[in-house]
Every structure is written in structure tokens, then in C-alpha cells.
Design a protein around this motif. Structure first.
Motif, PDB file in Angstrom:
ATOM      1  N   UNK A  18     -69.399  71.956  49.191  1.00  0.00           N
ATOM      2  CA  UNK A  18     -69.890  72.758  50.433  1.00  0.00           C
ATOM      3  C   UNK A  18     -70.776  71.679  51.300  1.00  0.00           C
ATOM      4  N   UNK A  19     -71.099  70.398  50.445  1.00  0.00           N
ATOM      5  CA  UNK A  19     -71.709  69.573  51.288  1.00  0.00           C
ATOM      6  C   UNK A  19     -73.501  69.530  50.970  1.00  0.00           C
ATOM      7  N   UNK A  20     -73.470  70.737  49.650  1.00  0.00           N
ATOM      8  CA  UNK A  20     -75.562  70.519  49.966  1.00  0.00           C
ATOM      9  C   UNK A  20     -75.608  69.239  49.079  1.00  0.00           C
ATOM     10  N   UNK A  21     -77.165  69.089  48.563  1.00  0.00           N
ATOM     11  CA  UNK A  21     -76.930  68.056  47.946  1.00  0.00           C
ATOM     12  C   UNK A  21     -77.045  68.641  46.763  1.00  0.00           C
ATOM     13  N   UNK A  22     -76.884  66.891  45.731  1.00  0.00           N
ATOM     14  CA  UNK A  22     -77.192  68.094  43.700  1.00  0.00           C
ATOM     15  C   UNK A  22     -78.446  66.591  44.008  1.00  0.00           C
ATOM     16  N   UNK A  23     -78.718  67.373  42.916  1.00  0.00           N
ATOM     17  CA  UNK A  23     -79.844  67.659  42.198  1.00  0.00           C
ATOM     18  C   UNK A  23     -80.298  66.987  40.658  1.00  0.00           C
ATOM     19  N   UNK A  24     -80.690  65.683  40.181  1.00  0.00           N
ATOM     20  CA  UNK A  24     -80.560  66.079  38.570  1.00  0.00           C
ATOM     21  C   UNK A  24     -81.719  65.823  37.704  1.00  0.00           C
ATOM     22  N   UNK A  25     -81.864  66.670  36.400  1.00  0.00           N
ATOM     23  CA  UNK A  25     -82.884  67.172  35.860  1.00  0.00           C
ATOM     24  C   UNK A  25     -82.544  66.363  34.190  1.00  0.00           C
ATOM     25  N   UNK A  99     -86.273  64.770  47.579  1.00  0.00           N
ATOM     26  CA  UNK A  99     -85.734  66.123  49.080  1.00  0.00           C
ATOM     27  C   UNK A  99     -84.375  65.390  49.631  1.00  0.00           C
ATOM     28  N   UNK A 100     -84.087  66.971  50.395  1.00  0.00           N
ATOM     29  CA  UNK A 100     -82.562  66.561  50.989  1.00  0.00           C
ATOM     30  C   UNK A 100     -82.742  65.232  52.082  1.00  0.00           C
ATOM     31  N   UNK A 101     -82.023  64.671  52.444  1.00  0.00           N
ATOM     32  CA  UNK A 101     -82.338  63.033  53.683  1.00  0.00           C
ATOM     33  C   UNK A 101     -82.215  64.382  54.913  1.00  0.00           C
ATOM     34  N   UNK A 102     -82.468  63.445  55.427  1.00  0.00           N
ATOM     35  CA  UNK A 102     -81.777  64.948  56.920  1.00  0.00           C
ATOM     36  C   UNK A 102     -81.035  64.546  57.150  1.00  0.00           C
ATOM     37  N   UNK A 103     -80.860  65.252  57.861  1.00  0.00           N
ATOM     38  CA  UNK A 103     -78.769  65.343  58.104  1.00  0.00           C
ATOM     39  C   UNK A 103     -78.070  66.121  56.754  1.00  0.00           C
ATOM     40  N   UNK A 104     -78.608  65.674  56.203  1.00  0.00           N
ATOM     41  CA  UNK A 104     -77.940  66.633  55.327  1.00  0.00           C
ATOM     42  C   UNK A 104     -77.162  68.644  55.195  1.00  0.00           C
ATOM     43  N   UNK A 105     -76.444  69.324  54.367  1.00  0.00           N
ATOM     44  CA  UNK A 105     -76.538  70.353  55.055  1.00  0.00           C
ATOM     45  C   UNK A 105     -77.401  70.911  54.111  1.00  0.00           C
ATOM     46  N   UNK A 106     -77.779  72.018  54.026  1.00  0.00           N
ATOM     47  CA  UNK A 106     -79.366  72.557  53.758  1.00  0.00           C
ATOM     48  C   UNK A 106     -78.495  73.818  53.344  1.00  0.00           C
TER      49      UNK A 106
END
Length: 106
Positions: A18-25, A99-106
Motif C-alpha cells: 500500500x506504499x507505507x514505510x516498513x520498519x525493522x526492530x 521517520x518516514x521520508x517526506x513524500x512517502x505514503x502515510x
């Protein structure tokens, strides 16, 4: 505005379907961390090659509007990737949560 997950240690170089950022823990030593390092290296290499191609195309005064438009699209994609990598690496170096880069889907 999307909030990063609790304890996120890395913004990954890819997004969800869906274009959302992925994060890793993670502690940064696992398989996904190594995969992300590899993807980042490939994308940075591609950006470098694209810059060379762009310089060559822009020197050719016979380049068509279609060629220049295509180049602008690829440069935009590449710049987005490089900014995402820089933000991810900067967050890890500075110890702050990514944090998500600007311009990324949120």
C-alpha cells in the motif's frame, strides 16, 4: 501522520504493497538487516549509473522530450530511494528513531 512502531530501529528501503514505510526492530545483525543493506547498495549503485547516463543524455542536444521525460522520471525515483537510504542511515547514526521520508505514503 504515521507514527513509527515502538522500538523501530531502521527504516527499510522498501514499502508495503500500500506504499507505507516498513520498519525493522532488530539489533542490526539479522537476515532482514543484511537484505536491507544489500538492497540499499544496489539502489545506490543504480543511482550512480543513472547519473552517468543523465550526464551523457544531457550533453546530447538531440535528446527528445520523451527521452528527457523518461530520464526525469527515473531520476525522481532514484532520488526518492537515495533520500530514504540517507534518512534511514542518519537515524541509525544519530540514535534517533527513523521517520518516514517526506513524500512517502502515510
Amino acid at each position: 501522520m504515521m507514527r513509527e512502531p515502538e522500538g523501530a530501529t531502521r527504516l527499510l528501503p522498501w514499502s508495503t504493497v500500500r506504499g507505507r514505510p516498513c520498519f525493522l526492530v532488530s539489533d542490526g545483525t539479522g537476515y532482514v538487516s543484511r537484505l536491507a543493506d544489500s538492497v540499499e547498495a544496489v539502489r545506490l549503485g543504480m543511482a550512480n549509473e543513472l547519473l552517468g547516463h543523465a550526464a551523457d543524455l544531457l550533453k546530447d542536444h538531440r535528446a527528445t522530450a520523451i527521452e528527457l521525460h523518461f530520464l526525469a522520471l527515473r531520476l525522481t525515483e532514484s532520488l526518492r530511494d537515495v533520500l530514504r537510504i540517507a534518512e534511514s542511515q542518519g537515524a541509525r547514526l544519530g540514535g534517533g528513531a527513523p521517520k518516514p521520508p517526506s513524500g512517502e505514503a502515510r
